[in-house]
Design a protein around this motif. Structure first.
Motif, PDB file in Angstrom:
ATOM      1  N   TRP A   1      37.335  35.483  30.808  1.00  0.00           N
ATOM      2  CA  TRP A   1      36.432  34.470  31.371  1.00  0.00           C
ATOM      3  C   TRP A   1      37.057  33.794  32.586  1.00  0.00           C
ATOM      4  O   TRP A   1      36.406  33.580  33.600  1.00  0.00           O
ATOM      5  CB  TRP A   1      36.046  33.415  30.328  1.00  0.00           C
ATOM      6  CG  TRP A   1      35.070  33.913  29.291  1.00  0.00           C
ATOM      7  CD1 TRP A   1      35.240  33.906  27.942  1.00  0.00           C
ATOM      8  CD2 TRP A   1      33.778  34.485  29.518  1.00  0.00           C
ATOM      9  NE1 TRP A   1      34.136  34.449  27.323  1.00  0.00           N
ATOM     10  CE2 TRP A   1      33.222  34.804  28.268  1.00  0.00           C
ATOM     11  CE3 TRP A   1      33.036  34.768  30.658  1.00  0.00           C
ATOM     12  CZ2 TRP A   1      31.960  35.384  28.116  1.00  0.00           C
ATOM     13  CZ3 TRP A   1      31.773  35.346  30.515  1.00  0.00           C
ATOM     14  CH2 TRP A   1      31.261  35.645  29.261  1.00  0.00           C
ATOM     15  N   PHE A   2      38.345  33.462  32.484  1.00  0.00           N
ATOM     16  CA  PHE A   2      39.009  32.811  33.623  1.00  0.00           C
ATOM     17  C   PHE A   2      39.140  33.769  34.806  1.00  0.00           C
ATOM     18  O   PHE A   2      39.004  33.355  35.963  1.00  0.00           O
ATOM     19  CB  PHE A   2      40.363  32.229  33.208  1.00  0.00           C
ATOM     20  CG  PHE A   2      40.233  31.061  32.272  1.00  0.00           C
ATOM     21  CD1 PHE A   2      39.542  29.915  32.647  1.00  0.00           C
ATOM     22  CD2 PHE A   2      40.800  31.110  31.009  1.00  0.00           C
ATOM     23  CE1 PHE A   2      39.409  28.836  31.787  1.00  0.00           C
ATOM     24  CE2 PHE A   2      40.675  30.029  30.133  1.00  0.00           C
ATOM     25  CZ  PHE A   2      39.976  28.892  30.525  1.00  0.00           C
ATOM     26  N   ASP A   3      39.373  35.045  34.527  1.00  0.00           N
ATOM     27  CA  ASP A   3      39.410  36.035  35.614  1.00  0.00           C
ATOM     28  C   ASP A   3      38.055  36.110  36.317  1.00  0.00           C
ATOM     29  O   ASP A   3      37.986  36.173  37.546  1.00  0.00           O
ATOM     30  CB  ASP A   3      39.799  37.420  35.081  1.00  0.00           C
ATOM     31  CG  ASP A   3      41.279  37.548  34.766  1.00  0.00           C
ATOM     32  OD1 ASP A   3      42.080  36.716  35.250  1.00  0.00           O
ATOM     33  OD2 ASP A   3      41.641  38.499  34.041  1.00  0.00           O
ATOM     34  N   LYS A   4      36.986  36.101  35.521  1.00  0.00           N
ATOM     35  CA  LYS A   4      35.641  36.113  36.120  1.00  0.00           C
ATOM     36  C   LYS A   4      35.426  34.860  36.971  1.00  0.00           C
ATOM     37  O   LYS A   4      34.856  34.928  38.055  1.00  0.00           O
ATOM     38  CB  LYS A   4      34.555  36.186  35.028  1.00  0.00           C
ATOM     39  CG  LYS A   4      34.293  37.553  34.514  1.00  0.00           C
ATOM     40  CD  LYS A   4      33.086  37.521  33.577  1.00  0.00           C
ATOM     41  CE  LYS A   4      32.513  38.906  33.499  1.00  0.00           C
ATOM     42  NZ  LYS A   4      31.173  38.940  32.970  1.00  0.00           N
ATOM     43  N   ALA A   5      35.865  33.729  36.454  1.00  0.00           N
ATOM     44  CA  ALA A   5      35.713  32.476  37.205  1.00  0.00           C
ATOM     45  C   ALA A   5      36.414  32.572  38.552  1.00  0.00           C
ATOM     46  O   ALA A   5      35.883  32.115  39.573  1.00  0.00           O
ATOM     47  CB  ALA A   5      36.260  31.300  36.402  1.00  0.00           C
ATOM     48  N   LEU A   6      37.582  33.183  38.575  1.00  0.00           N
ATOM     49  CA  LEU A   6      38.332  33.301  39.832  1.00  0.00           C
ATOM     50  C   LEU A   6      37.619  34.169  40.863  1.00  0.00           C
ATOM     51  O   LEU A   6      37.835  34.022  42.062  1.00  0.00           O
ATOM     52  CB  LEU A   6      39.744  33.828  39.560  1.00  0.00           C
ATOM     53  CG  LEU A   6      40.670  32.811  38.915  1.00  0.00           C
ATOM     54  CD1 LEU A   6      41.941  33.480  38.399  1.00  0.00           C
ATOM     55  CD2 LEU A   6      41.007  31.684  39.885  1.00  0.00           C
ATOM     56  N   ASN A   7      36.744  35.058  40.405  1.00  0.00           N
ATOM     57  CA  ASN A   7      35.969  35.880  41.343  1.00  0.00           C
ATOM     58  C   ASN A   7      34.939  35.066  42.116  1.00  0.00           C
ATOM     59  O   ASN A   7      34.498  35.481  43.182  1.00  0.00           O
ATOM     60  CB  ASN A   7      35.254  37.018  40.600  1.00  0.00           C
ATOM     61  CG  ASN A   7      36.206  38.080  40.127  1.00  0.00           C
ATOM     62  OD1 ASN A   7      37.228  38.338  40.747  1.00  0.00           O
ATOM     63  ND2 ASN A   7      35.881  38.702  39.006  1.00  0.00           N
ATOM     64  N   PHE A   8      34.518  33.925  41.560  1.00  0.00           N
ATOM     65  CA  PHE A   8      33.455  33.130  42.171  1.00  0.00           C
ATOM     66  C   PHE A   8      33.885  31.720  42.561  1.00  0.00           C
ATOM     67  O   PHE A   8      33.161  31.022  43.269  1.00  0.00           O
ATOM     68  CB  PHE A   8      32.266  33.007  41.201  1.00  0.00           C
ATOM     69  CG  PHE A   8      31.635  34.317  40.873  1.00  0.00           C
ATOM     70  CD1 PHE A   8      30.779  34.932  41.770  1.00  0.00           C
ATOM     71  CD2 PHE A   8      31.908  34.965  39.680  1.00  0.00           C
ATOM     72  CE1 PHE A   8      30.200  36.153  41.481  1.00  0.00           C
ATOM     73  CE2 PHE A   8      31.337  36.189  39.389  1.00  0.00           C
ATOM     74  CZ  PHE A   8      30.480  36.785  40.286  1.00  0.00           C
TER      75      PHE A   8
END
Length: 181
Positions: free
Chosen positions: A99-106
């Motif tokens: 989830w945190f990796d996904k957050a870093l994409n945006f």
């Protein structure tokens, strides 16, 4: 001669119709994005982050013109951070990292520290101490919380009813037909 004039007129009429229809589709897509964003904000503000995620992802896929990209990315990043926090609380370390990796994409600059700090917590629990330390060094003591509510913006401040949305579609379609453009 008459056949050429009629054929040319029909061709021009078809082109005008296609152009009008294309503009209608863009307007419809924009309205759909506003509806998804409004519903997503409500879900987020009520703590229903799974529902908010789905709605914001739908908004992103419908934002053909990229008009709301910044707002959608912020909302997605904040939602992914909240989902990451929930995964941390449930001790689901790999899910939290994802989830945190996904957050870093945006994530815009204002949320990167939040995502990195949460990611560092998950990485540490997964035994990836060097990566966790790298994220912590980046954060340098900044906050690790996403906002509890999303900021209101003008298109999202007043939710639209389905009647309002379809009324706008009908008005736009009628004006395009009248323009013949």
């Amino acid at each position: 001669l008459m056949a050429c004039v009629v054929g040319g007129g029909l061709g021009l009429g078809a082109l005008a119709f296609m152009k009008s229809y294309e503009r209608f589709q863009v307007a419809k897509s924009s309205e759909t994005v506003v509806v998804y964003m409004t519903q997503g904000k409500t879900a987020y503000d009520n703590g229903d982050y799974d529902k908010a995620r789905i709605l914001f992802e739908n908004a992103k896929s419908n934002d053909k013109e990229g008009e709301k990209r910044e707002q959608i990315n912020y909302s997605l990043a904040a939602t992914y951070i909240q989902l990451g926090q929930k995964a941390l609380e449930a001790k689901l370390w790999k899910d939290a990292q994802n989830w945190f990796d996904k957050a870093l994409n945006f994530a815009p600059d204002s949320l990167i520290a939040n995502a990195r700090n949460g990611r560092a917590q998950a990485l540490e629990q997964l035994g990836l101490k060097d990566e966790a330390q790298s994220d912590r060094a980046f954060v340098n003591g900044k906050s690790s919380r996403a906002p509890d509510t999303l900021p209101a913006t003008s298109p999202m401040s007043a939710p639209l009813s389905s009647e309002q949305v379809y009324g706008r579609y009908r008005q736009e379609a009628q004006s395009l037909i009248e323009e013949g453009d």
